[in-house]
Design an enzyme around this catalytic site. Structure first.
Site, PDB file in Angstrom:
ATOM      1  N   GLY A  48       0.766  -1.252   0.000  1.00 38.94           N
ATOM      2  CA  GLY A  48       0.000   0.000   0.000  1.00 38.94           C
ATOM      3  C   GLY A  48       0.791   1.293   0.000  1.00 38.94           C
ATOM      4  O   GLY A  48       0.328   2.303  -0.522  1.00 38.94           O
ATOM      5  N   GLU A 103       4.220   4.024   5.850  1.00 30.91           N
ATOM      6  CA  GLU A 103       2.978   3.238   5.767  1.00 30.91           C
ATOM      7  C   GLU A 103       1.907   4.014   5.004  1.00 30.91           C
ATOM      8  O   GLU A 103       1.949   5.247   4.942  1.00 30.91           O
ATOM      9  CB  GLU A 103       2.451   2.956   7.180  1.00 30.91           C
ATOM     10  CG  GLU A 103       2.700   1.542   7.692  1.00 30.91           C
ATOM     11  CD  GLU A 103       1.848   0.477   7.005  1.00 30.91           C
ATOM     12  OE1 GLU A 103       1.422   0.655   5.844  1.00 30.91           O
ATOM     13  OE2 GLU A 103       1.604  -0.556   7.646  1.00 30.91           O
ATOM     14  N   ASP A 104       0.935   3.290   4.450  1.00 23.40           N
ATOM     15  CA  ASP A 104      -0.205   3.956   3.835  1.00 23.40           C
ATOM     16  C   ASP A 104      -1.217   4.396   4.900  1.00 23.40           C
ATOM     17  O   ASP A 104      -1.709   5.517   4.880  1.00 23.40           O
ATOM     18  CB  ASP A 104      -0.884   3.046   2.790  1.00 23.40           C
ATOM     19  CG  ASP A 104      -1.229   1.657   3.326  1.00 23.40           C
ATOM     20  OD1 ASP A 104      -0.914   1.346   4.503  1.00 23.40           O
ATOM     21  OD2 ASP A 104      -1.806   0.855   2.554  1.00 23.40           O
ATOM     22  N   ASP A 107      -3.969   1.620  11.391  1.00 28.39           N
ATOM     23  CA  ASP A 107      -5.318   1.306  11.843  1.00 28.39           C
ATOM     24  C   ASP A 107      -5.231   0.843  13.305  1.00 28.39           C
ATOM     25  O   ASP A 107      -5.141   1.654  14.209  1.00 28.39           O
ATOM     26  CB  ASP A 107      -5.855   0.237  10.880  1.00 28.39           C
ATOM     27  CG  ASP A 107      -7.315  -0.100  11.081  1.00 28.39           C
ATOM     28  OD1 ASP A 107      -8.136   0.416  10.328  1.00 28.39           O
ATOM     29  OD2 ASP A 107      -7.622  -0.898  11.987  1.00 28.39           O
ATOM     30  N   LYS A 135      -5.868   6.300  11.750  1.00 29.64           N
ATOM     31  CA  LYS A 135      -7.191   6.180  12.381  1.00 29.64           C
ATOM     32  C   LYS A 135      -7.013   6.163  13.905  1.00 29.64           C
ATOM     33  O   LYS A 135      -6.891   5.088  14.498  1.00 29.64           O
ATOM     34  CB  LYS A 135      -7.868   4.873  11.936  1.00 29.64           C
ATOM     35  CG  LYS A 135      -8.256   4.823  10.457  1.00 29.64           C
ATOM     36  CD  LYS A 135      -8.917   3.481  10.096  1.00 29.64           C
ATOM     37  CE  LYS A 135      -9.475   3.485   8.690  1.00 29.64           C
ATOM     38  NZ  LYS A 135      -9.948   2.170   8.236  1.00 29.64           N
ATOM     39  N   PHE A 157     -13.777   2.945   5.907  1.00 30.92           N
ATOM     40  CA  PHE A 157     -12.890   2.239   4.976  1.00 30.92           C
ATOM     41  C   PHE A 157     -12.591   3.154   3.796  1.00 30.92           C
ATOM     42  O   PHE A 157     -13.500   3.762   3.224  1.00 30.92           O
ATOM     43  CB  PHE A 157     -13.560   0.944   4.498  1.00 30.92           C
ATOM     44  CG  PHE A 157     -12.650   0.089   3.676  1.00 30.92           C
ATOM     45  CD1 PHE A 157     -11.610  -0.622   4.266  1.00 30.92           C
ATOM     46  CD2 PHE A 157     -12.811   0.001   2.300  1.00 30.92           C
ATOM     47  CE1 PHE A 157     -10.763  -1.410   3.510  1.00 30.92           C
ATOM     48  CE2 PHE A 157     -11.974  -0.791   1.531  1.00 30.92           C
ATOM     49  CZ  PHE A 157     -10.943  -1.491   2.140  1.00 30.92           C
ATOM     50  N   VAL A 158     -11.332   3.260   3.444  1.00 36.06           N
ATOM     51  CA  VAL A 158     -10.929   4.127   2.333  1.00 36.06           C
ATOM     52  C   VAL A 158     -10.112   3.346   1.307  1.00 36.06           C
ATOM     53  O   VAL A 158      -9.474   2.340   1.640  1.00 36.06           O
ATOM     54  CB  VAL A 158     -10.115   5.346   2.831  1.00 36.06           C
ATOM     55  CG1 VAL A 158     -11.012   6.419   3.404  1.00 36.06           C
ATOM     56  CG2 VAL A 158      -9.035   4.942   3.834  1.00 36.06           C
ATOM     57  N   ASP A 164      -5.959  -0.477  -1.090  1.00 34.94           N
ATOM     58  CA  ASP A 164      -6.686  -1.398  -1.968  1.00 34.94           C
ATOM     59  C   ASP A 164      -8.008  -1.865  -1.377  1.00 34.94           C
ATOM     60  O   ASP A 164      -8.282  -1.715  -0.189  1.00 34.94           O
ATOM     61  CB  ASP A 164      -5.826  -2.634  -2.257  1.00 34.94           C
ATOM     62  CG  ASP A 164      -5.768  -3.578  -1.059  1.00 34.94           C
ATOM     63  OD1 ASP A 164      -5.487  -3.094   0.056  1.00 34.94           O
ATOM     64  OD2 ASP A 164      -6.028  -4.779  -1.234  1.00 34.94           O
ATOM     65  N   ARG A 170      -5.702   0.437  -6.170  1.00 35.80           N
ATOM     66  CA  ARG A 170      -4.566   1.167  -5.568  1.00 35.80           C
ATOM     67  C   ARG A 170      -4.162   2.347  -6.444  1.00 35.80           C
ATOM     68  O   ARG A 170      -3.524   3.290  -5.990  1.00 35.80           O
ATOM     69  CB  ARG A 170      -3.351   0.248  -5.432  1.00 35.80           C
ATOM     70  CG  ARG A 170      -3.510  -0.866  -4.426  1.00 35.80           C
ATOM     71  CD  ARG A 170      -2.172  -1.548  -4.196  1.00 35.80           C
ATOM     72  NE  ARG A 170      -2.287  -2.857  -3.586  1.00 35.80           N
ATOM     73  CZ  ARG A 170      -2.393  -3.084  -2.281  1.00 35.80           C
ATOM     74  NH1 ARG A 170      -2.432  -2.077  -1.438  1.00 35.80           N
ATOM     75  NH2 ARG A 170      -2.487  -4.303  -1.814  1.00 35.80           N
TER      76      ARG A 170
HETATM   77  P1  IMP Z   1      -2.929  -2.246  11.289  1.00 36.30           P
HETATM   78  O1  IMP Z   1      -1.821  -3.236  11.465  1.00 36.30           O
HETATM   79  O2  IMP Z   1      -4.199  -2.691  11.971  1.00 36.30           O
HETATM   80  O3  IMP Z   1      -2.539  -0.837  11.702  1.00 36.30           O
HETATM   81  O4  IMP Z   1      -3.331  -2.259   9.777  1.00 36.30           O
HETATM   82  C1  IMP Z   1      -2.646  -1.561   8.797  1.00 36.30           C
HETATM   83  C2  IMP Z   1      -3.007  -2.120   7.446  1.00 36.30           C
HETATM   84  O5  IMP Z   1      -4.410  -2.410   7.328  1.00 36.30           O
HETATM   85  C3  IMP Z   1      -2.723  -1.109   6.355  1.00 36.30           C
HETATM   86  O6  IMP Z   1      -1.384  -1.156   5.903  1.00 36.30           O
HETATM   87  C4  IMP Z   1      -3.733  -1.486   5.292  1.00 36.30           C
HETATM   88  O7  IMP Z   1      -3.194  -2.493   4.454  1.00 36.30           O
HETATM   89  C5  IMP Z   1      -4.903  -2.071   6.047  1.00 36.30           C
HETATM   90  N1  IMP Z   1      -6.022  -1.094   6.194  1.00 36.30           N
HETATM   91  C6  IMP Z   1      -6.489  -0.567   7.341  1.00 36.30           C
HETATM   92  N2  IMP Z   1      -7.515   0.287   7.120  1.00 36.30           N
HETATM   93  C7  IMP Z   1      -7.696   0.299   5.766  1.00 36.30           C
HETATM   94  C8  IMP Z   1      -8.618   1.011   4.900  1.00 36.30           C
HETATM   95  O8  IMP Z   1      -9.476   1.828   5.314  1.00 36.30           O
HETATM   96  N3  IMP Z   1      -8.485   0.770   3.562  1.00 36.30           N
HETATM   97  C9  IMP Z   1      -7.559  -0.094   3.046  1.00 36.30           C
HETATM   98  N4  IMP Z   1      -6.688  -0.780   3.823  1.00 36.30           N
HETATM   99  C10 IMP Z   1      -6.748  -0.577   5.175  1.00 36.30           C
END
Ligand code: IMP
Length: 180
Positions: A48, A103-104, A107, A135, A157-158, A164, A170
């Site tokens: 991402g 990072e993209d 979350d 977030k 969700f975006v 993606d 993407r």
């Molecule tokens: P984390 O480990 O829970 O912080 O998740 C991070 C990863 O979850 C990101 O690198 C994304 O691949 C995915 N992700 C979380 N929220 C979204 C969203 O709203 N759209 C797309 N991918 C997301």
């Protein structure tokens, strides 16, 4: 305002390309100031973050940058701490380096929490995080709060700008939010 349909869901444009560009410039200005005399290693988290990383790195005119890529998959196994699986492993030595993870979106923060621990265990002298989106309401790991943030977002969700939906979209030039 532009909108698209993807896999039966309706998405509306939330951040336009010019708004994204402003966010990127604002992040770049801070990194340019903080790393002016350093030689950070940027660790871009695939898939991402490749779009954000391409824009961000080209805006870092004052920093001597080295860049490498990793791909990870985080999952909860038997252990409550979760486990990090490297699909594309870290190929650079991070010992004594100032690392910036790119990072993209952050979350729950699990990916960043685990990556930071990994970099520290490998001897990185500092580990910071630059992310296009964050977030804050969803964060479950205190140490995963990003240092450089393009834009905060609530729980929606975006997609687009690297993010993606089941591997697709993407390449969208804007960030789109799902609508109920
Ligand atoms: P984390 O480990 O829970 O912080 O998740 C991070 C990863 O979850 C990101 O690198 C994304 O691949 C995915 N992700 C979380 N929220 C979204 C969203 O709203 N759209 C797309 N991918 C997301």
């Amino acid at each position: 305002m532009r909108s698209i349909n993807e896999q039966g869901y309706h998405f509306e444009e939330w951040l336009t390309p010019s708004e994204i560009a402003k966010d990127v410039q604002q992040v770049a200005a801070r990194i340019n100031a903080d790393y002016r005399d350093k030689e950070p290693l940027f660790v871009v988290v695939l898939n991402g973050a490749f779009v954000f990383a391409a824009d961000l790195l080209r805006a870092l005119s004052d920093v001597r940058c080295e860049v490498t890529f990793i791909r990870v998959s985080s999952y909860y196994g038997m252990a409550t701490t979760g486990k990090l699986e490297f699909i594309v492993p870290l190929q650079q030595v991070v010992d004594n380096r100032d690392v910036i993870i790119v990072e993209d979106i952050v979350d729950s923060g699990l990916t960043i929490h685990q990556l930071k621990a990994h970099m520290r265990a490998q001897g990185a002298s500092s580990v910071k995080v630059a992310t296009m989106l964050y977030k804050p309401n969803k964060l479950e790991y205190d140490d995963a709060k990003p240092d450089y943030i393009g834009h905060e977002i609530t729980d929606e969700f975006v997609i687009g700008y690297g993010l993606d939906f089941d591997g697709f979209v993407r390449n969208l030039d804007a960030i789109y939010k799902v609508k109920e």
